[in-house]
Design a protein around this motif. Structure first.
Motif, PDB file in Angstrom:
ATOM      1  N   ASN A 196       0.835  -1.195   0.000  1.00 50.66           N
ATOM      2  CA  ASN A 196       0.000   0.000   0.000  1.00 50.66           C
ATOM      3  C   ASN A 196       0.878   1.256   0.000  1.00 50.66           C
ATOM      4  O   ASN A 196       0.844   2.062   0.933  1.00 50.66           O
ATOM      5  CB  ASN A 196      -0.936  -0.001   1.199  1.00 50.66           C
ATOM      6  CG  ASN A 196      -2.396   0.069   0.770  1.00 50.66           C
ATOM      7  OD1 ASN A 196      -2.732  -0.223  -0.369  1.00 50.66           O
ATOM      8  ND2 ASN A 196      -3.258   0.470   1.672  1.00 50.66           N
ATOM      9  N   THR A 197       1.688   1.391  -1.046  1.00 51.99           N
ATOM     10  CA  THR A 197       2.529   2.575  -1.205  1.00 51.99           C
ATOM     11  C   THR A 197       2.550   2.976  -2.677  1.00 51.99           C
ATOM     12  O   THR A 197       2.205   2.184  -3.553  1.00 51.99           O
ATOM     13  CB  THR A 197       3.986   2.324  -0.750  1.00 51.99           C
ATOM     14  OG1 THR A 197       4.609   1.395  -1.632  1.00 51.99           O
ATOM     15  CG2 THR A 197       4.050   1.808   0.676  1.00 51.99           C
ATOM     16  N   ILE A 198       2.987   4.209  -2.921  1.00 51.24           N
ATOM     17  CA  ILE A 198       3.234   4.683  -4.281  1.00 51.24           C
ATOM     18  C   ILE A 198       4.728   4.570  -4.527  1.00 51.24           C
ATOM     19  O   ILE A 198       5.525   5.237  -3.865  1.00 51.24           O
ATOM     20  CB  ILE A 198       2.765   6.133  -4.464  1.00 51.24           C
ATOM     21  CG1 ILE A 198       1.265   6.248  -4.185  1.00 51.24           C
ATOM     22  CG2 ILE A 198       3.088   6.639  -5.867  1.00 51.24           C
ATOM     23  CD1 ILE A 198       0.754   7.688  -4.144  1.00 51.24           C
ATOM     24  N   SER A 199       5.102   3.710  -5.454  1.00 52.95           N
ATOM     25  CA  SER A 199       6.515   3.483  -5.734  1.00 52.95           C
ATOM     26  C   SER A 199       7.000   4.511  -6.749  1.00 52.95           C
ATOM     27  O   SER A 199       6.340   4.758  -7.763  1.00 52.95           O
ATOM     28  CB  SER A 199       6.708   2.070  -6.286  1.00 52.95           C
ATOM     29  OG  SER A 199       8.058   1.836  -6.605  1.00 52.95           O
ATOM     30  N   ILE A 200       8.173   5.107  -6.475  1.00 53.75           N
ATOM     31  CA  ILE A 200       8.672   6.148  -7.363  1.00 53.75           C
ATOM     32  C   ILE A 200      10.182   6.010  -7.536  1.00 53.75           C
ATOM     33  O   ILE A 200      10.903   5.668  -6.601  1.00 53.75           O
ATOM     34  CB  ILE A 200       8.292   7.559  -6.831  1.00 53.75           C
ATOM     35  CG1 ILE A 200       8.610   8.629  -7.845  1.00 53.75           C
ATOM     36  CG2 ILE A 200       8.915   7.840  -5.477  1.00 53.75           C
ATOM     37  CD1 ILE A 200       7.849   9.926  -7.618  1.00 53.75           C
ATOM     38  N   SER A 201      10.654   6.260  -8.773  1.00 57.27           N
ATOM     39  CA  SER A 201      12.071   6.079  -9.075  1.00 57.27           C
ATOM     40  C   SER A 201      12.456   6.995 -10.235  1.00 57.27           C
ATOM     41  O   SER A 201      11.631   7.731 -10.768  1.00 57.27           O
ATOM     42  CB  SER A 201      12.365   4.618  -9.439  1.00 57.27           C
ATOM     43  OG  SER A 201      11.638   4.250 -10.601  1.00 57.27           O
ATOM     44  N   GLY A 202      13.728   6.911 -10.628  1.00 53.06           N
ATOM     45  CA  GLY A 202      14.209   7.696 -11.761  1.00 53.06           C
ATOM     46  C   GLY A 202      15.058   8.871 -11.320  1.00 53.06           C
ATOM     47  O   GLY A 202      15.489   8.963 -10.168  1.00 53.06           O
ATOM     48  N   ASP A 203      15.304   9.781 -12.256  1.00 49.00           N
ATOM     49  CA  ASP A 203      16.115  10.969 -12.010  1.00 49.00           C
ATOM     50  C   ASP A 203      15.234  12.210 -11.943  1.00 49.00           C
ATOM     51  O   ASP A 203      14.264  12.344 -12.692  1.00 49.00           O
ATOM     52  CB  ASP A 203      17.151  11.149 -13.129  1.00 49.00           C
ATOM     53  CG  ASP A 203      18.122   9.977 -13.193  1.00 49.00           C
ATOM     54  OD1 ASP A 203      18.525   9.497 -12.123  1.00 49.00           O
ATOM     55  OD2 ASP A 203      18.457   9.548 -14.314  1.00 49.00           O
ATOM     56  N   VAL A 204      15.598  13.117 -11.052  1.00 48.85           N
ATOM     57  CA  VAL A 204      14.880  14.388 -10.955  1.00 48.85           C
ATOM     58  C   VAL A 204      15.598  15.412 -11.825  1.00 48.85           C
ATOM     59  O   VAL A 204      16.707  15.839 -11.495  1.00 48.85           O
ATOM     60  CB  VAL A 204      14.812  14.873  -9.488  1.00 48.85           C
ATOM     61  CG1 VAL A 204      14.080  16.201  -9.403  1.00 48.85           C
ATOM     62  CG2 VAL A 204      14.123  13.833  -8.624  1.00 48.85           C
ATOM     63  N   THR A 205      14.992  15.772 -12.923  1.00 50.71           N
ATOM     64  CA  THR A 205      15.626  16.703 -13.859  1.00 50.71           C
ATOM     65  C   THR A 205      15.010  18.091 -13.810  1.00 50.71           C
ATOM     66  O   THR A 205      15.530  19.027 -14.406  1.00 50.71           O
ATOM     67  CB  THR A 205      15.528  16.168 -15.291  1.00 50.71           C
ATOM     68  OG1 THR A 205      14.144  15.959 -15.621  1.00 50.71           O
ATOM     69  CG2 THR A 205      16.273  14.836 -15.413  1.00 50.71           C
ATOM     70  N   GLU A 206      13.884  18.228 -13.107  1.00 46.68           N
ATOM     71  CA  GLU A 206      13.254  19.533 -12.926  1.00 46.68           C
ATOM     72  C   GLU A 206      12.514  19.506 -11.596  1.00 46.68           C
ATOM     73  O   GLU A 206      12.415  18.467 -10.947  1.00 46.68           O
ATOM     74  CB  GLU A 206      12.290  19.833 -14.077  1.00 46.68           C
ATOM     75  CG  GLU A 206      11.213  18.803 -14.272  1.00 46.68           C
ATOM     76  CD  GLU A 206      10.370  19.064 -15.504  1.00 46.68           C
ATOM     77  OE1 GLU A 206       9.221  18.596 -15.543  1.00 46.68           O
ATOM     78  OE2 GLU A 206      10.858  19.730 -16.447  1.00 46.68           O
ATOM     79  N   SER A 207      12.014  20.655 -11.179  1.00 45.38           N
ATOM     80  CA  SER A 207      11.350  20.735  -9.872  1.00 45.38           C
ATOM     81  C   SER A 207      10.211  19.718  -9.785  1.00 45.38           C
ATOM     82  O   SER A 207       9.494  19.476 -10.761  1.00 45.38           O
ATOM     83  CB  SER A 207      10.825  22.149  -9.644  1.00 45.38           C
ATOM     84  OG  SER A 207      11.903  23.061  -9.539  1.00 45.38           O
ATOM     85  N   TYR A 208      10.067  19.147  -8.595  1.00 49.58           N
ATOM     86  CA  TYR A 208       9.095  18.065  -8.414  1.00 49.58           C
ATOM     87  C   TYR A 208       8.378  18.255  -7.084  1.00 49.58           C
ATOM     88  O   TYR A 208       8.976  18.685  -6.087  1.00 49.58           O
ATOM     89  CB  TYR A 208       9.793  16.704  -8.428  1.00 49.58           C
ATOM     90  CG  TYR A 208       8.836  15.537  -8.364  1.00 49.58           C
ATOM     91  CD1 TYR A 208       8.220  15.061  -9.518  1.00 49.58           C
ATOM     92  CD2 TYR A 208       8.531  14.922  -7.144  1.00 49.58           C
ATOM     93  CE1 TYR A 208       7.333  13.998  -9.467  1.00 49.58           C
ATOM     94  CE2 TYR A 208       7.642  13.863  -7.089  1.00 49.58           C
ATOM     95  CZ  TYR A 208       7.047  13.400  -8.252  1.00 49.58           C
ATOM     96  OH  TYR A 208       6.161  12.359  -8.191  1.00 49.58           O
ATOM     97  N   THR A 209       7.078  17.897  -7.069  1.00 48.84           N
ATOM     98  CA  THR A 209       6.278  17.998  -5.853  1.00 48.84           C
ATOM     99  C   THR A 209       5.693  16.638  -5.495  1.00 48.84           C
ATOM    100  O   THR A 209       5.031  15.995  -6.326  1.00 48.84           O
ATOM    101  CB  THR A 209       5.123  19.000  -6.023  1.00 48.84           C
ATOM    102  OG1 THR A 209       5.664  20.304  -6.274  1.00 48.84           O
ATOM    103  CG2 THR A 209       4.252  19.056  -4.773  1.00 48.84           C
ATOM    104  N   PHE A 210       5.960  16.186  -4.279  1.00 44.86           N
ATOM    105  CA  PHE A 210       5.259  15.037  -3.750  1.00 44.86           C
ATOM    106  C   PHE A 210       3.896  15.504  -3.257  1.00 44.86           C
ATOM    107  O   PHE A 210       3.795  16.258  -2.281  1.00 44.86           O
ATOM    108  CB  PHE A 210       6.038  14.397  -2.600  1.00 44.86           C
ATOM    109  CG  PHE A 210       7.208  13.556  -3.043  1.00 44.86           C
ATOM    110  CD1 PHE A 210       7.006  12.272  -3.505  1.00 44.86           C
ATOM    111  CD2 PHE A 210       8.492  14.064  -3.004  1.00 44.86           C
ATOM    112  CE1 PHE A 210       8.081  11.490  -3.911  1.00 44.86           C
ATOM    113  CE2 PHE A 210       9.574  13.296  -3.413  1.00 44.86           C
ATOM    114  CZ  PHE A 210       9.366  12.008  -3.876  1.00 44.86           C
TER     115      PHE A 210
END
Length: 522
Positions: A196-210
């Motif tokens: 019961n989670t949101i899985s997230i991965s990859g590279d942050v190349t621009e501003s991001y909001t959780f």
């Protein structure tokens, strides 16, 4: 029966026929071909059975109207390169769109089960089908939908997802996203999913909001926030890692929740090259490492920060960094580690903050500055505040007032090259109040030592029953009442013998040697 009542009865029968239709099992519309142009799926063709994996081509849009059931055969998926829309048509009965397993004998209206001959015959299992897969450039606007029994309900890479009133039920994974995906959630619910989670991965190349979420995000890998990039955490966000590091290399983290609801669980943060960490209502916990490291002109501005159960230091500050901390707590750091460690030219401004349960409270090492007001340090097995300086660095500058030090090995140990101002503090219940090396003298006057008789020193105050101080400590005049509670007595902690003093000095010598080993200090 007169004509009037016959008309009323006819109307009622028609209404019952419309609102409560007798359920009849209809043959599914089998879908085997990819969708290459705009399509609409309506209840007339429902349920739609995806018998083999299909795709929605780039530029094509699939619209699914309320009440439609989309069933997937075992091991199949829908890959979206174009777009998919649900709930776009008004439906006064508020019927959902269902994505589910072929074995799920589902009703789109709550009363339909009353008329089913084959009700309660579902053979669906979690993970029956793969799910919805969104490729780069694709999009989804899902409203009033339910996704059930998938392996991963939604997998998205560099996609745009707007989800409103979507329920994720009995999937292995609700959502697997990357940072390039725009994720706009509203009123999502999750139940009985394996993870019961949101899985997230990859590279942050621009501003991001959780975005605010009812379930945690799981970070699959460490990430880097570069200069000009902002990572934002909305209130209530919970990030779960596995010793995961967020490297803020000149970037910014903004995390604000006045209800103290933002959590970094097994995630540590390292800031470099002028990075800014702005935290309100943040908890960092459960780490086999230090919680926060800041380097090279970076800053930490924290209010209501809680650091709990970390095996390293709570916070380490290196080289020209600045900490501003208030209304915060650091609890249960490593047994030989410190709540806060300040290296060369770092500055900590601390108000209304507590540090407890660890090896040391605060350690200042070579030209560090500490300004503390209403600080509490307790249950440090070694020392509350340790200050060590060496050439060619200037003195450490320590200023502490209106603070409490209790149940520590020692409260203060200015080892060398320290300018210190400590007044109006409550120092009691420690093995030693102030420990000094031979040949050093420091002024600790205008403090309270646990008793109105002042601190104990065999030579200069043998009748004092407060905490013990070394021979060359200047302690007069001392306070006869606790400046924080106005009490006259709380009691010292007995007297140290020479072996205990030697042991504390040895531990500090070992600590200093370990601090010298830090490559950042060199």
């Amino acid at each position: 029966m007169n004509i009037k009542y016959k008309k009323i009865s006819l109307v009622l029968l028609l209404a019952v026929g419309v609102l409560f239709p007798v359920y009849q099992s209809e043959a599914a519309t089998t879908v085997t071909a990819d969708i290459t142009s705009d399509k609409t799926w309506d209840t007339n063709g429902s349920p739609y059975l995806i018998s083999n994996s299909i795709s929605i081509a780039s530029g094509a849009k699939l619209t699914i109207n309320p009440g439609v059931v989309v069933q997937f055969a075992t091991g199949t998926q829908m890959t979206v390169d174009g777009s998919i829309v649900t709930g776009n048509k008004y439906d006064f009965l508020n019927k959902k769109v269902y994505f589910t397993s072929q074995g799920d004998n589902i009703s789109t209206l709550w009363w339909e089960d009353l008329f089913k001959k084959n009700r309660n015959t579902s053979t669906a299992n979690t993970g029956d089908y793969i799910g919805l897969v969104f490729n780069p450039g694709s999009s989804a606007v899902l409203k009033n939908a339910e996704i059930r029994f998938a392996d991963t309900a939604i997998t998205a890479t560099d996609a745009h997802l707007t989800l409103s009133d979507v329920d994720f039920i009995k999937n292995n994974n609700p959502l697997v996203l990357d940072y390039a995906t725009t994720f706009i959630p509203n009123d999502l619910t999750y139940s009985n999913n394996t993870n019961n989670t949101i899985s997230i991965s990859g590279d942050v190349t621009e501003s991001y909001t959780f975005k605010q979420s009812a379930i945690p995000y799981t970070l699959q890998s460490s990430l880097t926030i570069t200069s000009g990039t902002i990572l934002t955490l909305e209130r209530g966000v919970d990030l779960i890692g596995s010793g995961t590091t967020i490297n803020v290399d000149g970037g910014v983290i903004n995390a604000f929740d006045t209800r103290a609801g933002i959590i970094f669980d097994n995630v540590n943060i390292q800031a470099f090259n002028g990075a800014d960490l702005n935290f309100t209502g943040v908890t960092i916990k459960n780490l086999n490492a230090s919680a926060i490291e800041i380097h090279d002109d970076s800053t930490l501005d924290a209010d209501q920060l809680a650091i709990i159960d970390v095996s390293g230091d709570g916070i380490i500050a290196f080289n020209n960094t600045t900490l501003t901390i208030k209304n915060s707590s650091i609890t249960n750091v490593g047994s030989s580690r410190s709540g806060i460690t300040l290296f060369a030219s770092s500055t900590a401004n601390i108000q209304r903050t507590s540090i407890s349960k660890g090896g040391n409270g605060i350690v200042a090492f070579n030209q560090a500055t500490l300004n503390a007001d209403r600080l509490t340090i307790k249950n440090a097995s070694d020392g509350a505040i340790i200050s060590f300086g060496s050439d060619p660095f200037s003195d450490n500058n320590i200023r502490v007032q209106n603070s409490e030090f209790t149940a520590n090995g020692f409260a203060f140990y200015p080892v060398s090259k320290t300018t210190i101002s400590a007044t109006n503090n409550s120092i009691y219940g420690n093995d030693i109040g102030v420990l000094l090396n031979p040949g050093t003298t420091y002024d600790f006057s205008k403090n309270w030592w646990g008793d109105r008789t002042g601190p104990f020193n065999a030579a200069s105050n043998p009748t004092g029953t407060g905490d013990e101080v070394s021979d060359s400590v200047i302690f007069r005049p001392f306070l006869t009442r606790d400046p924080l509670t106005n009490r006259q007595y709380r009691g010292g902690k007995g007297r140290c013998d020479d072996d205990q003093r030697k042991e504390y000095r040895r531990k500090v010598e070992d600590l200093v040697e370990k601090l010298r080993e830090y490559k950042h200090y060199r």
